[in-house]
Write a protein that holds these residues in place. Sequence first.
Motif, PDB file in Angstrom:
ATOM      1  N   ILE A  33      -0.653 -10.870  -7.102  1.00  0.00           N
ATOM      2  CA  ILE A  33       0.540 -10.052  -6.829  1.00  0.00           C
ATOM      3  C   ILE A  33       1.498  -9.972  -8.013  1.00  0.00           C
ATOM      4  O   ILE A  33       2.334  -9.074  -8.074  1.00  0.00           O
ATOM      5  N   GLN A  34       1.340 -10.896  -8.984  1.00  0.00           N
ATOM      6  CA  GLN A  34       2.265 -10.856 -10.139  1.00  0.00           C
ATOM      7  C   GLN A  34       2.091  -9.595 -10.987  1.00  0.00           C
ATOM      8  O   GLN A  34       2.985  -9.235 -11.770  1.00  0.00           O
ATOM      9  N   ARG A  35       0.952  -8.916 -10.822  1.00  0.00           N
ATOM     10  CA  ARG A  35       0.765  -7.686 -11.591  1.00  0.00           C
ATOM     11  C   ARG A  35       1.776  -6.606 -11.198  1.00  0.00           C
ATOM     12  O   ARG A  35       1.949  -5.619 -11.911  1.00  0.00           O
ATOM     13  N   ILE A  36       2.436  -6.815 -10.042  1.00  0.00           N
ATOM     14  CA  ILE A  36       3.439  -5.849  -9.585  1.00  0.00           C
ATOM     15  C   ILE A  36       4.746  -5.989 -10.375  1.00  0.00           C
ATOM     16  O   ILE A  36       5.513  -5.030 -10.530  1.00  0.00           O
ATOM     17  N   ALA A  37       4.992  -7.198 -10.895  1.00  0.00           N
ATOM     18  CA  ALA A  37       6.277  -7.473 -11.560  1.00  0.00           C
ATOM     19  C   ALA A  37       6.512  -6.509 -12.721  1.00  0.00           C
ATOM     20  O   ALA A  37       5.621  -6.277 -13.549  1.00  0.00           O
ATOM     21  N   GLY A  38       7.705  -5.952 -12.763  1.00  0.00           N
ATOM     22  CA  GLY A  38       8.070  -5.042 -13.839  1.00  0.00           C
ATOM     23  C   GLY A  38       7.648  -3.602 -13.615  1.00  0.00           C
ATOM     24  O   GLY A  38       8.018  -2.728 -14.383  1.00  0.00           O
ATOM     25  N   LYS A  39       6.870  -3.362 -12.550  1.00  0.00           N
ATOM     26  CA  LYS A  39       6.388  -2.001 -12.289  1.00  0.00           C
ATOM     27  C   LYS A  39       7.374  -1.228 -11.415  1.00  0.00           C
ATOM     28  O   LYS A  39       8.095  -1.803 -10.601  1.00  0.00           O
ATOM     29  N   LYS A  40       7.357   0.067 -11.586  1.00  0.00           N
ATOM     30  CA  LYS A  40       8.250   0.944 -10.831  1.00  0.00           C
ATOM     31  C   LYS A  40       7.518   1.550  -9.637  1.00  0.00           C
ATOM     32  O   LYS A  40       6.391   2.040  -9.785  1.00  0.00           O
ATOM     33  N   ILE A  41       8.164   1.515  -8.484  1.00  0.00           N
ATOM     34  CA  ILE A  41       7.565   2.105  -7.277  1.00  0.00           C
ATOM     35  C   ILE A  41       7.696   3.618  -7.341  1.00  0.00           C
ATOM     36  O   ILE A  41       8.793   4.164  -7.442  1.00  0.00           O
ATOM     37  N   ILE A  42       6.556   4.295  -7.330  1.00  0.00           N
ATOM     38  CA  ILE A  42       6.563   5.753  -7.406  1.00  0.00           C
ATOM     39  C   ILE A  42       6.777   6.359  -6.024  1.00  0.00           C
ATOM     40  O   ILE A  42       7.500   7.331  -5.861  1.00  0.00           O
ATOM     41  N   ASP A  43       6.105   5.749  -5.014  1.00  0.00           N
ATOM     42  CA  ASP A  43       6.216   6.318  -3.668  1.00  0.00           C
ATOM     43  C   ASP A  43       5.771   5.293  -2.619  1.00  0.00           C
ATOM     44  O   ASP A  43       5.054   4.344  -2.941  1.00  0.00           O
ATOM     45  N   GLY A  48      -2.092   5.895   9.122  1.00  0.00           N
ATOM     46  CA  GLY A  48      -2.303   5.106  10.334  1.00  0.00           C
ATOM     47  C   GLY A  48      -1.466   3.849  10.295  1.00  0.00           C
ATOM     48  O   GLY A  48      -0.243   3.910  10.134  1.00  0.00           O
ATOM     49  N   LYS A  49      -2.115   2.696  10.385  1.00  0.00           N
ATOM     50  CA  LYS A  49      -1.401   1.424  10.377  1.00  0.00           C
ATOM     51  C   LYS A  49      -1.315   0.838   8.961  1.00  0.00           C
ATOM     52  O   LYS A  49      -0.863  -0.292   8.805  1.00  0.00           O
ATOM     53  N   HIS A  50      -1.765   1.579   7.974  1.00  0.00           N
ATOM     54  CA  HIS A  50      -1.694   1.108   6.587  1.00  0.00           C
ATOM     55  C   HIS A  50      -0.371   1.532   5.966  1.00  0.00           C
ATOM     56  O   HIS A  50      -0.014   2.705   6.032  1.00  0.00           O
ATOM     57  N   PHE A  51       0.306   0.575   5.333  1.00  0.00           N
ATOM     58  CA  PHE A  51       1.524   0.883   4.590  1.00  0.00           C
ATOM     59  C   PHE A  51       1.187   0.766   3.117  1.00  0.00           C
ATOM     60  O   PHE A  51       0.656  -0.264   2.669  1.00  0.00           O
ATOM     61  N   LEU A  52       1.476   1.829   2.346  1.00  0.00           N
ATOM     62  CA  LEU A  52       1.047   1.886   0.947  1.00  0.00           C
ATOM     63  C   LEU A  52       2.241   1.940   0.007  1.00  0.00           C
ATOM     64  O   LEU A  52       3.149   2.754   0.185  1.00  0.00           O
ATOM     65  N   ILE A  53       2.227   1.024  -0.960  1.00  0.00           N
ATOM     66  CA  ILE A  53       3.256   1.019  -2.004  1.00  0.00           C
ATOM     67  C   ILE A  53       2.562   1.492  -3.270  1.00  0.00           C
ATOM     68  O   ILE A  53       1.663   0.819  -3.780  1.00  0.00           O
ATOM     69  N   CYS A  54       2.972   2.658  -3.756  1.00  0.00           N
ATOM     70  CA  CYS A  54       2.251   3.285  -4.852  1.00  0.00           C
ATOM     71  C   CYS A  54       2.937   3.071  -6.197  1.00  0.00           C
ATOM     72  O   CYS A  54       4.125   3.365  -6.349  1.00  0.00           O
ATOM     73  N   PHE A  58      -2.043   2.011  -9.615  1.00  0.00           N
ATOM     74  CA  PHE A  58      -2.653   1.316  -8.467  1.00  0.00           C
ATOM     75  C   PHE A  58      -1.678   1.375  -7.296  1.00  0.00           C
ATOM     76  O   PHE A  58      -0.515   1.773  -7.451  1.00  0.00           O
ATOM     77  N   SER A  59      -2.177   0.990  -6.123  1.00  0.00           N
ATOM     78  CA  SER A  59      -1.322   0.922  -4.944  1.00  0.00           C
ATOM     79  C   SER A  59      -1.535  -0.418  -4.256  1.00  0.00           C
ATOM     80  O   SER A  59      -2.563  -1.074  -4.451  1.00  0.00           O
ATOM     81  N   VAL A  60      -0.560  -0.830  -3.475  1.00  0.00           N
ATOM     82  CA  VAL A  60      -0.673  -2.041  -2.665  1.00  0.00           C
ATOM     83  C   VAL A  60      -0.759  -1.607  -1.208  1.00  0.00           C
ATOM     84  O   VAL A  60       0.068  -0.814  -0.749  1.00  0.00           O
ATOM     85  N   ILE A 101      -5.306  -1.363  -4.218  1.00  0.00           N
ATOM     86  CA  ILE A 101      -6.163  -0.181  -4.245  1.00  0.00           C
ATOM     87  C   ILE A 101      -6.082   0.379  -5.657  1.00  0.00           C
ATOM     88  O   ILE A 101      -4.993   0.713  -6.135  1.00  0.00           O
ATOM     89  N   GLU A 102      -7.233   0.440  -6.327  1.00  0.00           N
ATOM     90  CA  GLU A 102      -7.244   0.915  -7.721  1.00  0.00           C
ATOM     91  C   GLU A 102      -7.406   2.427  -7.789  1.00  0.00           C
ATOM     92  O   GLU A 102      -6.952   3.062  -8.740  1.00  0.00           O
ATOM     93  N   GLU A 103      -8.052   2.995  -6.765  1.00  0.00           N
ATOM     94  CA  GLU A 103      -8.299   4.438  -6.755  1.00  0.00           C
ATOM     95  C   GLU A 103      -7.031   5.210  -6.391  1.00  0.00           C
ATOM     96  O   GLU A 103      -6.094   4.671  -5.834  1.00  0.00           O
ATOM     97  N   ASP A 104      -7.058   6.484  -6.666  1.00  0.00           N
ATOM     98  CA  ASP A 104      -6.003   7.400  -6.227  1.00  0.00           C
ATOM     99  C   ASP A 104      -6.054   7.442  -4.698  1.00  0.00           C
ATOM    100  O   ASP A 104      -7.104   7.734  -4.120  1.00  0.00           O
TER     101      ASP A 104
END
Length: 245
Positions: A33-43, A48-54, A58-60, A101-104
């Motif tokens: 999860i540290q790979r998220i540090a310093g990154k900007k949330i685009i969207d 469905g029941k999946h919540f996506l942080i883009c 990549f996305s979480v 999620i590495e894919e678009d």
Amino acid sequence: MPEGPSIVILKELVQSFKGKKVLEVDGNSKQDIQRIAGKKIIDFKSWGKHFLICFKNFSVRIHFMLFGSYRINEHKETKARLSLRFKEGEINFYTCSVQFIEEDVNEIYDWTADVMNDHWDRQKALNKLKICPDTLACDALLDQNIFAGVGNIIKNEVLFRIYVHPESNVGALPEKQLDLLVDQARIYSFDFFEWKKKYVLKKHWLAHTKKTCPRCHIPFTKKYAGKTKRRSFFCTNCQVLYRNN
DNA sequence: CCGGTTGTTCAGCG
DNA sequence: GCGCTGAACAACCG
């Protein structure tokens, strides 16, 4: 937490963090999860029941399963699975599945299958039901490939609204009932969404967890029905059983 | 305080 | 390789 409308509510609640940089990441997730540090949330998106942080590349994916929860600008006593801290505020996720999620996401998610999505396509759902005529109505509604976002509450309420027995075969439903099933999966999900936001969801339940039919007043049947073996609450008097053959 | 669950995946088996 | 079953996960409510 878990059903689709609740995820859309979460998406609304975090809108102010869109475009913001994650300054600090914490949590007991086993993912990197540290790979998220310093990154900007685009969207923020949901399927469905999946919540996506883009993020840019990549996305979480957060899935709350049965017990998951979140806090925005506050936190629980227990350590978060994933905690995102910003210059102003924080988002904390508990007891959830965290996946990268590495894919678009537009390549891997079919938005037309999400009952809460603007691109929901009722005809595609009908086509999917047509090719599995022996599937029980209670199982079909929980199938995330057909009705992404529908959970056990929505399932029970939809089947009661349209007076269809949960153990009906979808292929035995009259055309009109099949149309109703597909359309109410979406309509009830939006009712759920509005009621949940006003904290009045439970009082609108007509079937789920109920002991008596509000229409004819005989006792509801409670049964772990179908392949999914999830609790079904139904009225054997009002809800018609349609079977193949 | 125990029993049950707004969910999903995966191992093990026949 | 298939479908089915049960375990695992591990929090909160009543």
